[in-house]
Design an enzyme around this catalytic site. Structure first.
Site, PDB file in Angstrom:
ATOM      1  N   HIS A 224     -11.997  12.402  -4.553  1.00  0.00           N
ATOM      2  CA  HIS A 224     -11.394  11.562  -5.594  1.00  0.00           C
ATOM      3  C   HIS A 224     -12.161  11.786  -6.905  1.00  0.00           C
ATOM      4  O   HIS A 224     -13.380  11.622  -6.960  1.00  0.00           O
ATOM      5  CB  HIS A 224     -11.453  10.095  -5.165  1.00  0.00           C
ATOM      6  CG  HIS A 224     -10.694   9.197  -6.078  1.00  0.00           C
ATOM      7  ND1 HIS A 224      -9.349   8.940  -5.914  1.00  0.00           N
ATOM      8  CD2 HIS A 224     -11.074   8.532  -7.182  1.00  0.00           C
ATOM      9  CE1 HIS A 224      -8.944   8.139  -6.885  1.00  0.00           C
ATOM     10  NE2 HIS A 224      -9.965   7.879  -7.673  1.00  0.00           N
ATOM     11  N   ALA A 225     -11.445  12.156  -7.969  1.00  0.00           N
ATOM     12  CA  ALA A 225     -12.094  12.570  -9.212  1.00  0.00           C
ATOM     13  C   ALA A 225     -12.883  11.418  -9.828  1.00  0.00           C
ATOM     14  O   ALA A 225     -12.430  10.274  -9.837  1.00  0.00           O
ATOM     15  CB  ALA A 225     -11.054  13.067 -10.196  1.00  0.00           C
ATOM     16  N   HIS A 254      -9.053  13.362 -18.628  1.00  0.00           N
ATOM     17  CA  HIS A 254      -9.355  11.946 -18.388  1.00  0.00           C
ATOM     18  C   HIS A 254     -10.842  11.756 -18.055  1.00  0.00           C
ATOM     19  O   HIS A 254     -11.526  10.913 -18.646  1.00  0.00           O
ATOM     20  CB  HIS A 254      -8.479  11.413 -17.245  1.00  0.00           C
ATOM     21  CG  HIS A 254      -8.847  10.034 -16.814  1.00  0.00           C
ATOM     22  ND1 HIS A 254      -8.236   8.906 -17.314  1.00  0.00           N
ATOM     23  CD2 HIS A 254      -9.795   9.593 -15.953  1.00  0.00           C
ATOM     24  CE1 HIS A 254      -8.797   7.839 -16.788  1.00  0.00           C
ATOM     25  NE2 HIS A 254      -9.737   8.217 -15.950  1.00  0.00           N
ATOM     26  N   GLU A 255     -11.335  12.518 -17.099  1.00  0.00           N
ATOM     27  CA  GLU A 255     -12.735  12.339 -16.661  1.00  0.00           C
ATOM     28  C   GLU A 255     -13.699  12.686 -17.783  1.00  0.00           C
ATOM     29  O   GLU A 255     -14.722  12.018 -17.965  1.00  0.00           O
ATOM     30  CB  GLU A 255     -13.023  13.180 -15.412  1.00  0.00           C
ATOM     31  CG  GLU A 255     -12.163  12.849 -14.189  1.00  0.00           C
ATOM     32  CD  GLU A 255     -12.250  11.394 -13.767  1.00  0.00           C
ATOM     33  OE1 GLU A 255     -13.231  10.710 -14.123  1.00  0.00           O
ATOM     34  OE2 GLU A 255     -11.315  10.927 -13.084  1.00  0.00           O
ATOM     35  N   HIS A 258     -14.515   9.818 -20.003  1.00  0.00           N
ATOM     36  CA  HIS A 258     -15.624   8.952 -19.572  1.00  0.00           C
ATOM     37  C   HIS A 258     -16.951   9.544 -20.016  1.00  0.00           C
ATOM     38  O   HIS A 258     -17.817   8.852 -20.551  1.00  0.00           O
ATOM     39  CB  HIS A 258     -15.636   8.808 -18.047  1.00  0.00           C
ATOM     40  CG  HIS A 258     -14.515   7.975 -17.496  1.00  0.00           C
ATOM     41  ND1 HIS A 258     -14.293   6.672 -17.867  1.00  0.00           N
ATOM     42  CD2 HIS A 258     -13.564   8.254 -16.565  1.00  0.00           C
ATOM     43  CE1 HIS A 258     -13.254   6.186 -17.194  1.00  0.00           C
ATOM     44  NE2 HIS A 258     -12.795   7.126 -16.406  1.00  0.00           N
ATOM     45  N   GLU A 282     -11.150   3.399 -19.232  1.00  0.00           N
ATOM     46  CA  GLU A 282     -10.078   4.175 -18.596  1.00  0.00           C
ATOM     47  C   GLU A 282      -9.126   4.758 -19.627  1.00  0.00           C
ATOM     48  O   GLU A 282      -8.528   5.811 -19.420  1.00  0.00           O
ATOM     49  CB  GLU A 282      -9.303   3.291 -17.617  1.00  0.00           C
ATOM     50  CG  GLU A 282     -10.094   2.813 -16.426  1.00  0.00           C
ATOM     51  CD  GLU A 282     -10.739   3.948 -15.661  1.00  0.00           C
ATOM     52  OE1 GLU A 282     -10.156   5.043 -15.590  1.00  0.00           O
ATOM     53  OE2 GLU A 282     -11.861   3.750 -15.150  1.00  0.00           O
ATOM     54  N   HIS A 382      -7.991  -1.933  -3.942  1.00  0.00           N
ATOM     55  CA  HIS A 382      -8.719  -2.772  -4.897  1.00  0.00           C
ATOM     56  C   HIS A 382      -8.829  -4.229  -4.454  1.00  0.00           C
ATOM     57  O   HIS A 382      -9.670  -4.958  -4.968  1.00  0.00           O
ATOM     58  CB  HIS A 382      -8.081  -2.668  -6.277  1.00  0.00           C
ATOM     59  CG  HIS A 382      -8.097  -1.258  -6.821  1.00  0.00           C
ATOM     60  ND1 HIS A 382      -7.274  -0.273  -6.309  1.00  0.00           N
ATOM     61  CD2 HIS A 382      -8.849  -0.671  -7.778  1.00  0.00           C
ATOM     62  CE1 HIS A 382      -7.518   0.858  -6.949  1.00  0.00           C
ATOM     63  NE2 HIS A 382      -8.457   0.652  -7.841  1.00  0.00           N
ATOM     64  N   TYR A 392      -6.490  -1.744 -15.473  1.00  0.00           N
ATOM     65  CA  TYR A 392      -5.576  -0.602 -15.411  1.00  0.00           C
ATOM     66  C   TYR A 392      -4.289  -0.887 -16.185  1.00  0.00           C
ATOM     67  O   TYR A 392      -3.695   0.003 -16.779  1.00  0.00           O
ATOM     68  CB  TYR A 392      -5.272  -0.224 -13.961  1.00  0.00           C
ATOM     69  CG  TYR A 392      -6.524   0.154 -13.204  1.00  0.00           C
ATOM     70  CD1 TYR A 392      -7.198   1.332 -13.477  1.00  0.00           C
ATOM     71  CD2 TYR A 392      -7.066  -0.702 -12.242  1.00  0.00           C
ATOM     72  CE1 TYR A 392      -8.359   1.676 -12.809  1.00  0.00           C
ATOM     73  CE2 TYR A 392      -8.223  -0.371 -11.563  1.00  0.00           C
ATOM     74  CZ  TYR A 392      -8.869   0.823 -11.848  1.00  0.00           C
ATOM     75  OH  TYR A 392     -10.025   1.144 -11.180  1.00  0.00           O
TER      76      TYR A 392
HETATM   77 ZN   LIG Z   1     -11.158   6.977 -14.993  1.00  0.00          ZN
END
Ligand SMILES: [Zn+2]
Length: 483
Positions: A224-225, A254-255, A258, A282, A382, A392
């Site tokens: 999972h990334a 996306h990553e 972060h 996010e 979650h 989210y």
């Molecule tokens: Zn993320």
């Protein structure tokens, strides 16, 4: 509480759906296996079996979850909050009730678009599965939506996107990446180049030495990334198992969002080394990922020319099956949990209330009756893992708000969804100014730094999907909308 929490989390990770297989030996499937069925199968019986099999993992958690809620509330009260839900809402720099009003306002903004998408997808499901399985004016059976929780409908794009028009929905980036034999490292380099084109420094050598980009052959890893910093905010890394696909290409952007956020606030005092709120962290990478448009692919030489405008609406439809379909789901998880923490839902009605909220917000229903001993919320990570969820939903709204402001800073004209702010130093300057703040200011200050607005606002999302809204309304003419 820690023991219960760790136990629920571990049970979720270990859960299997087993039933008698060949020769009476139990055949067991894990979540990956069952999700694969939900995504790929178009056989309603197989879908129902996989869906119901996974929901059943929740039931054994219910009593422990009930106890967990009691203990979480006791702790929250000792820290001066009314309950654990109020404690979570207090993270947003505003009175808890005001935050609820903000969420409700955002939902009302996007609801008309969701209703049109819902009505359109319902008509396609009726066409595929028949009116006996899908009521033409009722809720969508959750097991037919391509995802275990009905939160992302992109796996049923083949059913939803009309093929008869002969128009391809945008360029096939996955095919391009495969044809050019682009390696995982090259894909990450392309992602890095987006950020450096905005004026950010390139990633340190340690990033390239210490990150994980491919599934190792000699050991198991969680693929999972995720994005990481180790010890200090300069040792940045990502961990993901990169395949040459469009999805992975977007996830890389996306990553990296972060990682660039981590580094941007590294000079803040320790307690401020964080996102402006949990939705911001996010949303940064997602706002960059939105800029992976055909125009951007032309700019970096992966595509020869932008596709004809005729393909745009179908491309937007594909994106809406992910971004827009998610919105009511994003709202309801913590609407439910806030009520549970506030003691408004007795444990015997946990699952009943869960589906009431899923129904009233999203028009999505379970395909078979649920009883008081079921605990369907526990079949969502979650909830079992006690991870707050409203972030989210906020991120979905914020990413479009950030994206629109960055496009304006870059001087973009024309439809919003065609914008790429790749290479815009002005967009980069604005983004960096917000990221550097970390958590040192209340989030409205951070938001204002980039967007000039002090309120979260879903009009950017609506601007982005405006051509699709018009198209959906035309498709839905004469059809029921709502449920
Ligand atoms: Zn993320």
């Amino acid at each position: 509480m820690a023991r219960l929490g760790a136990g629920l989390d571990a049970d979720y990770g270990r859960a299997r759906y087993c039933k008698p297989g060949a020769g009476g030996k139990p055949a067991c499937r894990n979540l990956d296996d069952l999700e694969h069925v939900l995504a790929r199968s178009r056989n309603p019986d197989s879908l129902l079996d996989a869906w119901a099999g996974w929901q059943a993992i929740g039931a054994p958690m219910r009593d422990r979850y009930t106890r967990f809620v009691t203990l979480a509330n006791a702790g929250a009260r000792q820290m001066g909050f009314a309950d654990a839900g109020a404690m979570w809402r207090a993270g947003y720099d505003m009175p808890p009730d005001s935050f609820v009003a903000v969420v409700d306002k955002l939902w009302e903004q996007v609801r008309p678009l969701y209703l049109q998408l819902h009505a359109y997808v319902r008509s396609r499901l009726v066409a595929r599965y028949g009116a006996a399985r899908v009521s033409p004016n009722g809720m969508l059976p959750v097991h037919l939506l391509g995802n275990m929780w009905g939160q992302d409908w992109s796996n049923i794009a083949d059913l939803a996107v009309p093929s008869a028009t002969g128009v391809r929905a945008g360029p096939d980036l996955s095919a391009i990446l495969k044809a050019r034999r682009v390696t995982p490292v090259q894909m990450v380099r392309m992602g890095e180049r987006f950020y450096t084109s905005l004026g950010f420094d390139s990633l340190p050598a340690t990033f390239w030495e210490r990150s994980l980009f491919q599934r190792p052959r000699d050991r198991d890893v969680v693929c999972h990334a995720s994005a990481w910093y180790i010890d200090d905010l300069t040792d940045l890394r990502v961990k993901m198992c990169i395949e040459p696909t469009e999805d992975a290409f977007r996830v890389i952007h996306h990553e990296l969002g972060h990682d660039f956020y981590f580094r941007s606030y590294k000079d803040q005092p320790f307690l401020y080394q964080n996102g402006a709120d949990d939705g911001f962290h996010e949303a940064i990478g997602d706002a960059i990922a939105l800029s992976v448009t055909p125009r951007y692919l032309v700019q970096i030489g992966l595509l020869a020319a932008e596709p004809a405008p005729a393909a745009d609406t179908l491309q937007l439809l594909r994106q809406a099956l992910d971004h827009v379909a998610f919105l009511p789901f994003g709202v309801t998880i913590d609407k439910w949990r806030w009520e549970v923490f506030a003691g408004k839902v007795p444990p015997a009605e946990y699952t009943k209330r869960w589906w009431q909220l899923r129904g009233s917000y999203g028009g999505v229903a379970p395909p078979v009756a649920r009883g008081p001993t079921d605990f369907d919320p526990g079949a969502k990570y979650h909830v079992a893992g006690n991870v707050p969820y409203m972030r989210y939903f906020l991120a979905q709204v914020l990413e479009f708000q950030f994206y629109r402001s960055l496009c304006r800073a870059a001087g973009h004209t024309g439809p919003l969804y065609r914008c790429s702010y790749y290479g815009s130093k002005e967009a980069g300057r604005r983004l960096a100014a917000m990221l550097q703040l970390g958590a040192s200011r209340p989030w409205p200050d951070a938001l204002e730094t980039l967007t000039g607005q002090r309120e979260m606002d879903a009009t950017a999302l609506l601007d982005y999907f405006q051509p699709l809204m018009v198209w959906l309304q035309r498709q839905n003419r004469g059809r029921p909308v709502g449920w």
